[in-house]
Design a protein around this motif. Sequence first.
Motif, mmCIF file in Angstrom:
data_model
loop_
_atom_site.group_PDB
_atom_site.id
_atom_site.type_symbol
_atom_site.label_atom_id
_atom_site.label_comp_id
_atom_site.label_asym_id
_atom_site.label_seq_id
_atom_site.Cartn_x
_atom_site.Cartn_y
_atom_site.Cartn_z
ATOM 1 N N LEU A 199 0.843 -1.199 0.000
ATOM 2 C CA LEU A 199 0.000 0.000 0.000
ATOM 3 C C LEU A 199 0.876 1.245 0.000
ATOM 4 N N THR A 200 0.435 2.276 -0.704
ATOM 5 C CA THR A 200 1.119 3.562 -0.631
ATOM 6 C C THR A 200 0.737 4.247 0.682
ATOM 7 N N TYR A 257 -2.871 5.600 0.620
ATOM 8 C CA TYR A 257 -3.715 4.765 -0.231
ATOM 9 C C TYR A 257 -5.202 5.076 -0.084
ATOM 10 N N TYR A 258 -5.609 5.439 1.120
ATOM 11 C CA TYR A 258 -7.023 5.668 1.435
ATOM 12 C C TYR A 258 -7.592 6.883 0.713
ATOM 13 N N ASP A 312 -7.553 7.446 -2.314
ATOM 14 C CA ASP A 312 -8.123 7.024 -3.597
ATOM 15 C C ASP A 312 -9.538 6.495 -3.457
ATOM 16 N N TYR A 325 2.121 -3.743 4.895
ATOM 17 C CA TYR A 325 1.024 -2.780 4.756
ATOM 18 C C TYR A 325 0.897 -1.866 5.979
ATOM 19 N N ALA A 356 -8.721 -2.567 1.288
ATOM 20 C CA ALA A 356 -8.980 -1.143 1.088
ATOM 21 C C ALA A 356 -10.471 -0.857 0.934
#
Length: 321
Positions: free
Chosen positions: A39-40, A43-44, A46, A111, A277
């Motif tokens: 995960l970046t 990430y959330y 997006d 993550y 996600a």
Amino acid sequence: MKRVIKTLGRIVGILLIVIAVILVLLIIKGKIDERRPYLTDNYYEDFISESSLEMKYSQRGGFETEYAEFDSDNKNIKTIRVWYPKELESTSKTYPMIIIVNASGTRALNYKPYFDRLASWGFIVVGNDDPQTGTGETASQTLDFMLSFKSDHVLSGRIDRENIGIVGYSQGGAGALAAVTEYDNGAAYKTIFTGSAAYPVLSNNMGWKYDVAKISIPYFMTAGTGASDDAGVEDVSREFAGVAPLASLIENYNSISGDQMKIRARAVGAEHEEMLARTDGYMTAWMLYQLYSDQEAGQAFIGEDAEILSNANWQDIEKNQ
């Protein structure tokens, strides 16, 4: 003849060197892949939902976070990783704790942003680096570790022992169910959430046995509608049906006593690997409601006007409150 033997010896030597180099490269690649982030950091950001509560709780909360890690004597656990509200270091308050159980081949190391985001809502969030969690054993051992801090540690006395939750995905969903029902310290958990928990037939075949009928705490079970979770087979007991087919959610839901709050729901269009996600918002809201008695978060689930019932991101919903 001696020349031939000498030539063959050189060839064998070269081959052995090549094989050794390949093995070293594979080991290095494996170590790199083991640490590869899934995960970046943000990430959330997006995620998009037209339902206000799901959108709100899919993002970061208001707590600044801190991180700690602990080496484990258990070769499967390796490292226990903990994210917590930074204010914990300067207050005497206690905070609800959530144990996260990894999916197959996944480590908390992979993550970190997921744990950090969840901790920003005021939770102590705990994971480990066990990539094979289906028996629930390492989750149980991690819980024991977290409840045994000495008085001189910053986390000592900061865990609200009356408000502990557990979350698991895929194989980790089976592991979370086992951790709650198959171990003595499973009684410490107040609530459980699973994302695409491996369905009973698959779990039993893999040695990840659980009996969902033993669940006696509030349970929110989810899966995706994509083919990787539900292959659309007629008899899930006779052939592989995906990781978490609708039939298994219905069976699990019906196996649990109606005395406990329970919800089943599927994320529309979500494939198995997307479930972490895709469920963030309502997983967080569920934990806030169950462990903090957060009434706003509870509006996502409670009553005939529960937000989840009119949320286009979810279908096949059944609940008893």
